[in-house]
Design a protein around this motif. Structure first.
Motif, PDB file in Angstrom:
ATOM      1  N   GLY A   1     -14.192   3.539  -1.921  1.00 14.34           N
ATOM      2  CA  GLY A   1     -14.356   2.028  -2.409  1.00 14.34           C
ATOM      3  C   GLY A   1     -13.685   1.082  -1.812  1.00 14.34           C
ATOM      4  N   VAL A   2     -12.292   1.471  -1.738  1.00 13.11           N
ATOM      5  CA  VAL A   2     -11.185   0.462  -1.284  1.00 13.11           C
ATOM      6  C   VAL A   2     -10.506   0.809   0.095  1.00 13.11           C
ATOM      7  CG1 VAL A   2      -8.992  -0.421  -2.041  1.00 13.11           C
ATOM      8  CG2 VAL A   2     -10.774   0.171  -3.591  1.00 13.11           C
ATOM      9  N   ILE A   3     -10.170   2.141   0.106  1.00 11.58           N
ATOM     10  CA  ILE A   3      -9.192   2.321   1.464  1.00 11.58           C
ATOM     11  C   ILE A   3     -10.106   2.107   2.685  1.00 11.58           C
ATOM     12  CG2 ILE A   3      -7.600   4.010   2.514  1.00 11.58           C
ATOM     13  CD1 ILE A   3      -6.836   4.659  -0.403  1.00 11.58           C
ATOM     14  N   LEU A   4     -11.270   3.292   2.559  1.00 11.15           N
ATOM     15  CA  LEU A   4     -11.899   3.412   3.887  1.00 11.15           C
ATOM     16  C   LEU A   4     -12.757   2.259   4.411  1.00 11.15           C
ATOM     17  CD1 LEU A   4     -13.580   7.013   3.111  1.00 11.15           C
ATOM     18  CD2 LEU A   4     -11.788   6.406   4.807  1.00 11.15           C
ATOM     19  N   PRO A   5     -13.291   1.335   3.710  1.00 10.43           N
ATOM     20  CA  PRO A   5     -13.742   0.217   4.176  1.00 10.43           C
ATOM     21  C   PRO A   5     -12.655  -0.790   5.070  1.00 10.43           C
ATOM     22  CG  PRO A   5     -14.722   0.263   2.092  1.00 10.43           C
ATOM     23  CD  PRO A   5     -13.516   1.348   2.111  1.00 10.43           C
ATOM     24  N   GLN A   6     -11.591  -0.904   4.281  1.00  5.78           N
ATOM     25  CA  GLN A   6     -10.471  -1.624   5.321  1.00  5.78           C
ATOM     26  C   GLN A   6      -9.994  -0.958   6.365  1.00  5.78           C
ATOM     27  OE1 GLN A   6      -7.413  -3.475   2.471  1.00  5.78           O
ATOM     28  NE2 GLN A   6      -8.738  -2.577   0.759  1.00  5.78           N
ATOM     29  N   ALA A   7      -9.889   0.536   6.149  1.00  4.30           N
ATOM     30  CA  ALA A   7      -9.472   1.449   7.146  1.00  4.30           C
ATOM     31  C   ALA A   7     -10.292   1.228   8.450  1.00  4.30           C
ATOM     32  CB  ALA A   7      -9.235   2.790   6.754  1.00  4.30           C
ATOM     33  N   THR A   8     -11.660   1.269   8.120  1.00  2.44           N
ATOM     34  CA  THR A   8     -12.802   1.297   9.043  1.00  2.44           C
ATOM     35  C   THR A   8     -12.520  -0.113   9.865  1.00  2.44           C
ATOM     36  OG1 THR A   8     -14.293   2.476   7.800  1.00  2.44           O
ATOM     37  CG2 THR A   8     -15.132   1.253   9.606  1.00  2.44           C
ATOM     38  N   ARG A   9     -12.246  -1.228   9.420  1.00  2.48           N
ATOM     39  CA  ARG A   9     -12.033  -2.328  10.257  1.00  2.48           C
ATOM     40  C   ARG A   9     -10.758  -2.185  11.036  1.00  2.48           C
ATOM     41  NH1 ARG A   9      -9.207  -6.636  10.283  1.00  2.48           N
ATOM     42  NH2 ARG A   9      -7.919  -6.021   8.255  1.00  2.48           N
ATOM     43  N   ILE A  10      -9.799  -1.533  10.790  1.00  2.00           N
ATOM     44  CA  ILE A  10      -8.601  -1.256  11.395  1.00  2.00           C
ATOM     45  C   ILE A  10      -8.705  -0.387  12.495  1.00  2.00           C
ATOM     46  CG2 ILE A  10      -6.240  -0.458  11.263  1.00  2.00           C
ATOM     47  CD1 ILE A  10      -6.131  -1.390   8.395  1.00  2.00           C
ATOM     48  N   ALA A  11      -9.284   0.583  12.380  1.00  2.00           N
ATOM     49  CA  ALA A  11      -9.789   1.904  13.253  1.00  2.00           C
ATOM     50  C   ALA A  11     -10.698   1.532  14.243  1.00  2.00           C
ATOM     51  CB  ALA A  11     -10.118   2.889  12.722  1.00  2.00           C
TER      52      ALA A  11
END
Length: 145
Positions: free
Chosen positions: A57-67
């Motif tokens: 809920g927190v890390i993957l949504p932000q990491a997706t935008r970065i990746a």
């Protein structure tokens, strides 16, 4: 072949492209997860989230935008590198163009058509990448564009 394992040309091309791309993709995903601020994890923990819920809920949504931008670049590179499969006799568009060019005695026109096809595919992918980036930027306080 040196150790007794032989694959068909298409299988060898798929394995080769997959292994090469997987290394880049793994590094991109690792770096994007590490790029998420540690304060986000601490905030999720303070809300009582467990590790799985924090990741989902927190890390993957932000990491997706970065990746997203570097992953799109890897996929574009994979599309362009697919013409290299013709060197090991995989029947793909470049190999077919070589056959048609030899039959018609006009390599330049056929290769220009192939270049336009690759350009069109890469342009479409670039527009799709741009759309995805804008889609994921809507959650930011101040979008880049």
């Amino acid at each position: 072949p040196f150790i007794g394992i032989q694959f068909a040309a298409l299988t060898a091309a798929i394995i080769g492209f997959s292994l090469n791309s997987a290394a880049y993709i793994a590094e991109i995903i690792r770096a994007s997860i590490r790029a998420v601020d540690n304060g986000q994890v601490e905030a999720a923990r303070s809300l009582g989230m467990n590790k799985w819920l924090t990741l989902k809920g927190v890390i993957l949504p932000q990491a997706t935008r970065i990746a997203l931008p570097p992953l799109s670049n890897v996929f574009l590179d994979l599309i362009k590198a697919s013409s290299l499969a013709a060197m090991i006799t995989v029947p793909e568009i470049f190999n077919k163009a070589k056959i048609v060019g030899g039959r018609e005695f006009d390599y330049m026109t056929v290769y220009l058509v192939v270049a336009l096809i690759y350009w069109g595919i890469c342009t479409f992918m670039s527009f799709f990448q741009d759309w995805l980036e804008r889609h994921f930027e809507r959650y930011l306080d101040s979008p880049k564009r």
